[in-house]
Design a protein around this motif. Structure first.
Motif, PDB file in Angstrom:
ATOM      1  N   HIS A  97       0.789  -1.262  -0.130  1.00  0.00           N
ATOM      2  CA  HIS A  97       0.016  -0.035   0.029  1.00  0.00           C
ATOM      3  C   HIS A  97       0.935   1.154  -0.201  1.00  0.00           C
ATOM      4  O   HIS A  97       0.374   2.346  -0.304  1.00  0.00           O
ATOM      5  N   LYS A  98       2.115   1.153   0.370  1.00  0.00           N
ATOM      6  CA  LYS A  98       2.906   2.289   0.607  1.00  0.00           C
ATOM      7  C   LYS A  98       3.029   3.349  -0.793  1.00  0.00           C
ATOM      8  O   LYS A  98       3.004   4.314  -0.530  1.00  0.00           O
ATOM      9  N   ILE A  99       2.890   2.788  -1.894  1.00  0.00           N
ATOM     10  CA  ILE A  99       2.780   3.609  -3.111  1.00  0.00           C
ATOM     11  C   ILE A  99       1.727   4.418  -3.120  1.00  0.00           C
ATOM     12  O   ILE A  99       1.913   5.771  -3.867  1.00  0.00           O
ATOM     13  N   GLY A 200       6.205   8.554   5.546  1.00  0.00           N
ATOM     14  CA  GLY A 200       6.021   7.133   5.282  1.00  0.00           C
ATOM     15  C   GLY A 200       4.653   6.615   5.696  1.00  0.00           C
ATOM     16  O   GLY A 200       4.186   5.418   5.340  1.00  0.00           O
ATOM     17  N   SER A 201       4.365   6.990   7.083  1.00  0.00           N
ATOM     18  CA  SER A 201       3.147   6.468   7.630  1.00  0.00           C
ATOM     19  C   SER A 201       2.443   7.518   8.285  1.00  0.00           C
ATOM     20  O   SER A 201       2.612   8.772   8.134  1.00  0.00           O
ATOM     21  N   ALA A 202       1.215   7.342   8.869  1.00  0.00           N
ATOM     22  CA  ALA A 202       0.148   8.014   9.364  1.00  0.00           C
ATOM     23  C   ALA A 202       1.001   8.744  10.997  1.00  0.00           C
ATOM     24  O   ALA A 202       0.315   8.671  12.028  1.00  0.00           O
ATOM     25  N   GLY A 245       0.737   2.827  11.339  1.00  0.00           N
ATOM     26  CA  GLY A 245      -0.754   2.896  11.018  1.00  0.00           C
ATOM     27  C   GLY A 245      -1.362   3.263   9.967  1.00  0.00           C
ATOM     28  O   GLY A 245      -2.713   3.530   9.691  1.00  0.00           O
ATOM     29  N   SER A 246      -0.550   3.379   8.880  1.00  0.00           N
ATOM     30  CA  SER A 246      -1.215   3.961   7.687  1.00  0.00           C
ATOM     31  C   SER A 246      -2.219   3.259   6.751  1.00  0.00           C
ATOM     32  O   SER A 246      -3.168   3.526   6.318  1.00  0.00           O
ATOM     33  N   ASN A 247      -1.849   1.667   6.743  1.00  0.00           N
ATOM     34  CA  ASN A 247      -2.807   0.797   6.010  1.00  0.00           C
ATOM     35  C   ASN A 247      -4.110   0.726   6.666  1.00  0.00           C
ATOM     36  O   ASN A 247      -4.978   0.403   6.170  1.00  0.00           O
ATOM     37  N   LEU A 389      -5.007  -7.099   3.499  1.00  0.00           N
ATOM     38  CA  LEU A 389      -3.349  -7.504   3.119  1.00  0.00           C
ATOM     39  C   LEU A 389      -2.533  -6.646   2.421  1.00  0.00           C
ATOM     40  O   LEU A 389      -2.690  -6.414   1.486  1.00  0.00           O
ATOM     41  N   SER A 390      -1.926  -5.906   3.336  1.00  0.00           N
ATOM     42  CA  SER A 390      -0.978  -4.579   3.073  1.00  0.00           C
ATOM     43  C   SER A 390      -0.051  -4.898   2.098  1.00  0.00           C
ATOM     44  O   SER A 390       0.394  -3.946   1.381  1.00  0.00           O
ATOM     45  N   GLY A 391       0.698  -6.249   2.088  1.00  0.00           N
ATOM     46  CA  GLY A 391       1.638  -6.321   1.055  1.00  0.00           C
ATOM     47  C   GLY A 391       1.956  -7.693   0.945  1.00  0.00           C
ATOM     48  O   GLY A 391       1.473  -8.581   1.511  1.00  0.00           O
TER      49      GLY A 391
HETATM   50  C1  LIG Z   1       5.264  -0.668   6.048  1.00  0.00           C
HETATM   51  C2  LIG Z   1       4.341  -1.771   6.052  1.00  0.00           C
HETATM   52  C3  LIG Z   1       3.449  -2.012   7.069  1.00  0.00           C
HETATM   53  C4  LIG Z   1       3.426  -1.206   8.077  1.00  0.00           C
HETATM   54  O1  LIG Z   1       3.056   0.434   7.979  1.00  0.00           O
HETATM   55  P1  LIG Z   1       1.701   1.160   8.254  1.00  0.00           P
HETATM   56  O2  LIG Z   1       2.010   2.364   8.021  1.00  0.00           O
HETATM   57  O3  LIG Z   1       1.258   0.741   9.596  1.00  0.00           O
HETATM   58  O4  LIG Z   1       0.642   0.545   7.428  1.00  0.00           O
HETATM   59  C5  LIG Z   1       2.442  -2.992   6.791  1.00  0.00           C
HETATM   60  N1  LIG Z   1       2.407  -3.607   5.872  1.00  0.00           N
HETATM   61  C6  LIG Z   1       3.424  -3.520   4.746  1.00  0.00           C
HETATM   62  C7  LIG Z   1       3.409  -4.520   3.559  1.00  0.00           C
HETATM   63  C8  LIG Z   1       4.322  -2.522   4.955  1.00  0.00           C
HETATM   64  O5  LIG Z   1       5.285  -2.486   3.714  1.00  0.00           O
END
Ligand SMILES: *Cc1c(COP(=O)(O)O)cnc(C)c1O
Length: 406
Positions: A97-99, A200-202, A245-247, A389-391
């Motif tokens: 999701h970072k993109i 990079g994050s919240a 906490g961003s995702n 499923l963040s990544g």
């Molecule tokens: C960086 C990362 C996270 C953790 O970052 P959040 O800001 O909490 O989302 C979670 N999942 C993946 C795949 C990441 O690369």
């Protein structure tokens, strides 16, 4: 049901960047004009259809949005309770999701007229996302990274360099993420006229937590519509892992007014809370207390003297001593509930998702799956769990091979 206190939290943060008593702006004087400029540019950008159209265009033609929601039939059958649906951020370009956030902020940087972006990175995932966005938009990119992390995450260092970014080794302190953040802030203070700090994050000083929430909200906005189309109704609960906490906030934001939808964040329990070797800021009442770190007030793992503690997690992306201030607020108002998964539970969840669904998850995301493994069997068969499923887990194969001793 966790939604007990009626706060119109979409209105937050307040004008000073606070979510209740969390958030704010704890920075040197020299950065205040840049943060004001960023806040003004952000609000102007959202009102400018040229900006929003360009972001939409890149999301659909470059990132690959909307990412799908997959029904996890075999995992649901195996656990014997709730029906499990996965929001597939692992299928976004660069594998996480970072993109979403990196592209949004890079477009903002260009709008403000800054040609140089800097970022900090721990595992290298945010560095790769930033280097990707910078390459796409033709910007100069410098990424700060601790030398311990550089050694642990060689492939990501190489990826960033391939993408045209300069990786700046950080030798101070523990030579990991928090030291990289300190160096990036130092750079920003020095070069604030020409440089955009792509966070990079919240986390961080206002307006960053708000900006990151906005650019990640696409996750929940899409997922809310997709689950209604697929399952005919809203989920009973949303589950996401919580590093900064961003995702999680990106998923939760679309459901915050749906009081019947529980919001569940999963922190890194590492070797267990009692061991002290974890990154569970909320779950450890002895070490996790409100404090200020990297420009914002939130829950921070600290000793009795307020010294920031070193953290541990099998997943580098969750391995940070603080957490986004909005999560501290959502927890305090009981709108969201936070729990943790240990390294061991996470590795089991990782393998189960591989074997039952043909998906190799990031170890971060496997924390959310670990919570699903505990929770789904206790829920009726007609209930619905929506998991972010963040990544994807390709980046974690070395770690998993070592942990499983294969
Ligand atoms: C960086 C990362 C996270 C953790 O970052 P959040 O800001 O909490 O989302 C979670 N999942 C993946 C795949 C990441 O690369």
């Amino acid at each position: 049901m966790t939604g007990t206190i009626n706060v119109d939290s979409k209105q937050l943060p307040d004008a000073r960047g606070y979510y209740g008593e969390y958030g704010g702006r704890f920075v040197p004087e020299t950065l205040v004009p840049a943060l004001d400029e960023l806040e003004a540019a952000f609000h102007a950008a959202l009102a400018d259809s040229e900006f929003t159209h360009e972001l939409d265009y890149l999301q659909s033609t470059y990132t690959g949005r909307p990412t799908p929601v997959s029904y996890a039939r075999r995992l649901s059958d195996h656990l014997g309770g709730a029906q499990i649906y996965l929001k597939r951020e692992d299928l976004a370009h660069t594998g996480a999701h970072k993109i979403n956030n990196a592209l949004g902020q890079a477009l903002l940087a260009r709008r403000i007229g800054k040609q140089r972006v800097i970022a900090e990175t721990g595992a290298g995932q945010h560095g790769v996302a930033t280097a990707t966005a910078a390459a796409l938009l033709g910007m100069e990119c410098h990424v700060y990274m601790g030398t311990v992390d550089m050694a642990r995450q060689q492939p990501n260092v190489f990826r960033m360099r391939l993408l045209g970014a300069e990786v700046i080794p950080v030798e101070s302190g523990s030579k990991t993420l928090k030291d990289a953040i300190n160096e990036a802030i130092r750079d920003w203070v020095t070069n604030v006229e020409t440089t955009f700090y792509l966070l990079g994050s919240a986390l961080g000083p206002h307006p960053y937590p708000l900006i990151v929430r906005h650019f990640q909200s696409v996750i929940g906005d899409e997922a809310r519509q997709q689950i209604v189309e697929m399952a005919g109704r809203l989920p009973d609960a949303c589950v996401a892992c919580v590093g900064g906490g961003s995702n999680a906030i990106g998923l939760f934001n679309a459901f915050r007014d749906d009081e019947d939808v529980d919001l569940i964040g999963v922190e890194a329990g590492g070797l267990g809370i009692a061991s002290g070797a974890h990154a569970a800021r909320f779950a450890d009442p002895a070490l996790g207390r409100p404090g200020v770190l990297h420009g914002t007030r939130s829950y921070v793992l600290q000793d009795a003297d307020g010294q920031i503690l070193n953290t541990h997690s099998v997943s580098a992306g969750l391995d940070y001593a603080s957490v986004g201030p909005e999560h501290a607020f959502l927890r305090e108002t009981e709108r969201a509930y936070y729990t943790y998964a240990t390294d061991e539970e996470t590795l089991e969840a990782f393998q189960l998702l591989c074997q039952l669904e043909g998906i190799i998850p990031a170890l971060e995301s496997a924390h959310a799956i670990a919570e699903v493994i505990k929770r789904a069997p206790t829920m009726p068969k007609d209930s619905i769990l929506l998991v972010n499923l963040s990544g994807r887990g390709d980046k974690d194969l070395d770690t998993v091979i070592k942990e499983l001793g294969e």
